[in-house]
Design a protein around this motif. Sequence first.
Motif, PDB file in Angstrom:
ATOM      1  N   SER A 241       8.745  -8.303   8.275  1.00 48.30           N
ATOM      2  CA  SER A 241       8.274  -8.571   6.964  1.00 48.30           C
ATOM      3  C   SER A 241       7.623  -9.901   7.193  1.00 48.30           C
ATOM      4  CB  SER A 241       9.423  -8.683   5.994  1.00 48.30           C
ATOM      5  OG  SER A 241      10.506  -9.327   6.558  1.00 48.30           O
ATOM      6  N   PRO A 242       6.515 -10.309   6.471  1.00 51.04           N
ATOM      7  CA  PRO A 242       5.901 -11.560   6.858  1.00 51.04           C
ATOM      8  C   PRO A 242       6.820 -12.739   6.628  1.00 51.04           C
ATOM      9  CG  PRO A 242       4.886 -10.699   4.911  1.00 51.04           C
ATOM     10  CD  PRO A 242       5.892  -9.696   5.363  1.00 51.04           C
TER      11      PRO A 242
ATOM     12  N   GLN B  13       3.035  -4.932  10.685  1.00 51.26           N
ATOM     13  CA  GLN B  13       1.881  -4.131  10.305  1.00 51.26           C
ATOM     14  C   GLN B  13       2.026  -3.705   8.860  1.00 51.26           C
ATOM     15  OE1 GLN B  13       1.497  -0.863  13.043  1.00 51.26           O
ATOM     16  NE2 GLN B  13      -0.258  -1.860  13.966  1.00 51.26           N
ATOM     17  N   GLN B  14       0.918  -3.785   8.123  1.00 51.05           N
ATOM     18  CA  GLN B  14       0.930  -3.402   6.725  1.00 51.05           C
ATOM     19  C   GLN B  14      -0.237  -2.478   6.452  1.00 51.05           C
ATOM     20  OE1 GLN B  14       3.473  -4.252   5.069  1.00 51.05           O
ATOM     21  NE2 GLN B  14       4.262  -5.745   6.513  1.00 51.05           N
TER      22      GLN B  14
ATOM     23  N   GLU C 131      10.720   0.074   2.361  1.00 53.74           N
ATOM     24  CA  GLU C 131       9.702   0.241   1.320  1.00 53.74           C
ATOM     25  C   GLU C 131       9.605  -1.008   0.451  1.00 53.74           C
ATOM     26  OE1 GLU C 131       8.651   3.046  -2.571  1.00 53.74           O
ATOM     27  OE2 GLU C 131      10.449   3.442  -1.380  1.00 53.74           O
ATOM     28  N   LEU C 132      10.748  -1.605   0.127  1.00 53.67           N
ATOM     29  CA  LEU C 132      10.741  -2.822  -0.678  1.00 53.67           C
ATOM     30  C   LEU C 132       9.990  -3.938   0.033  1.00 53.67           C
ATOM     31  CD1 LEU C 132      11.732  -4.286  -3.212  1.00 53.67           C
ATOM     32  CD2 LEU C 132      13.869  -4.788  -1.997  1.00 53.67           C
ATOM     33  N   GLY C 133      10.218  -4.069   1.343  1.00 57.48           N
ATOM     34  CA  GLY C 133       9.502  -5.074   2.119  1.00 57.48           C
ATOM     35  C   GLY C 133       8.009  -4.839   2.115  1.00 57.48           C
ATOM     36  N   GLU C 134       7.602  -3.584   2.224  1.00 53.50           N
ATOM     37  CA  GLU C 134       6.176  -3.257   2.229  1.00 53.50           C
ATOM     38  C   GLU C 134       5.533  -3.573   0.879  1.00 53.50           C
ATOM     39  OE1 GLU C 134       6.242   0.817   3.329  1.00 53.50           O
ATOM     40  OE2 GLU C 134       6.418   0.408   5.499  1.00 53.50           O
ATOM     41  N   ARG C 135       6.265  -3.337  -0.203  1.00 52.53           N
ATOM     42  CA  ARG C 135       5.729  -3.626  -1.537  1.00 52.53           C
ATOM     43  C   ARG C 135       5.587  -5.123  -1.763  1.00 52.53           C
ATOM     44  NH1 ARG C 135       9.475  -0.042  -5.400  1.00 52.53           N
ATOM     45  NH2 ARG C 135       8.267  -1.101  -7.019  1.00 52.53           N
TER      46      ARG C 135
ATOM     47  N   LEU D  92       2.052  -7.451  -2.376  1.00 52.74           N
ATOM     48  CA  LEU D  92       1.858  -8.472  -3.411  1.00 52.74           C
ATOM     49  C   LEU D  92       1.405  -9.804  -2.810  1.00 52.74           C
ATOM     50  CD1 LEU D  92       4.996  -7.812  -5.660  1.00 52.74           C
ATOM     51  CD2 LEU D  92       2.610  -7.329  -6.244  1.00 52.74           C
ATOM     52  N   LEU D  93       1.899 -10.109  -1.617  1.00 55.29           N
ATOM     53  CA  LEU D  93       1.585 -11.386  -0.982  1.00 55.29           C
ATOM     54  C   LEU D  93       0.205 -11.418  -0.339  1.00 55.29           C
ATOM     55  CD1 LEU D  93       4.982 -12.139   0.819  1.00 55.29           C
ATOM     56  CD2 LEU D  93       4.101 -13.251  -1.230  1.00 55.29           C
TER      57      LEU D  93
END
Length: 237
Positions: free
Chosen positions: A2-3, A10-11, A176-180, A184-185
């Motif tokens: 996660s960043p 990867q995103q 999935e929460l991390g990707e969302r 946003l970031l």
Amino acid sequence: MSPRSERSQQQSESVRPDADGEPGPQPDPFADCTQLSDPRALRAYAHPTRMELVGLLRREGPLTATRAAELTGQSVASCSYHLRMLAKYDLVEEAEGGRGREKPWRATAQFTDWPDYSDDPEVTEASAALNVALAENYFSKMSHALEQRAALPRVWQQAEQYGDVSLYLTADELTELGERVTELLSPFAARLQDPASRPADARLVSFLRVAFVRHTEARSGGTSRTGDNGAGGGGAL
């Protein structure tokens, strides 16, 4: 990652209108990333001065060892040594211009990534050590921010966030929460390399992202339980 301040993953691509007004792919700001997989590189990077130097070069651009020493409080010799070690593992490189100790250095990428999991025990051990070093780095920066918080304007004190919440999630849900959150970031992360895109009143902010599985903790009286749930400004970890 996660960043994180020093790491990315990867995103999926975000979209923006193209010349015809139709949505088109937007470059992923987290894609500018150096991959570390060599245990020697992982151990080398797990040093507070080296992490500080890489972050400094990413924010401020090319710097000489002399200027880096002025900004970090370290000696010129120390900064020069650590910069050479970082260059050995492709985290920094020499920039154009300058000579000797006055040669400028620059970061090779805006983020760093390393394995979250490996079948190689040496990589696992080195990655774990780097994660601990990073957590200590986060704690030091957050402690300093709290010490200086009273000097901030009220609007910034109210905007800052200190809190936590405990959640019951599956591994897929946490992913999935991390990707969302990353999605946003992303628009704001793009400002790192584009000063012209920053609003006049923008400040450099560390947005920490930490999510980990809670392990059962031993308590007095021979019982055990997980910690209490906390949220908002005073959540219990």
